[in-house]
Scaffold this active site. Structure first.
Site: not given
Length: 149
Positions: A91, A94, A117
């Site tokens: 997830r 995604e 960073s």
């Protein structure tokens, strides 16, 4: 001479000791006085611990010096391919696939030419109650690094 235990083997022993001892990851972070997400990542093999931290956590969990020695080693960071397909981890992949380009554009618009960073970085997780079901709040807090030519 006995080889140094692998970070993955040390992580498995930490997880087993944590579960069998009835401890949460928050308990372990509190035991060494370090941030929750960092501590969890370090104990899973993604960061080296200071010798004092490793000794303290191994004492807390009843693990030996071989585990502490491993926890102090510099890791090879990253996750195995099979972990990346785990539904919880995926997830995040995604979400960054969908929102990553927009975040990049917004970072450049707000800060200029540079990056966030992941080394000078903090991450936190929280639960936020919601009538439609509790929400997971993940905060990435990275220093802006501008490109200098």
């Amino acid at each position: 001479m006995t080889p140094i235990m692998s970070k993955s083997e040390a992580a498995e022993l930490v997880v087993a000791a944590r579960l069998r001892g009835g401890h949460t990851w928050a308990d372990l972070a509190a035991a060494i006085g370090a941030p929750l997400v960092w501590t969890t990542a370090a104990l899973l093999g993604q960061h080296p611990m200071a010798p004092e931290q490793a000794a303290k956590i191994c004492g807390f969990l009843g693990l030996g010096e071989r585990v502490a020695e491993s926890l102090c080693r510099q890791p090879s960071r990253g996750s195995a391919a099979e972990l990346m397909s785990d539904p919880t981890v995926y997830r995040f992949v995604e979400a960054l696939s969908v929102y990553g380009p927009a975040l990049k554009e917004l970072i450049h618009e707000e800060f200029g030419d540079g990056i966030m960073s992941a080394i000078n970085f903090r991450v936190d997780i929280a639960r936020r109650p919601d009538p439609d079901g509790d929400r997971v709040v993940v905060t990435f807090d990275g220093k802006f690094l501008d490109y200098k030519w």
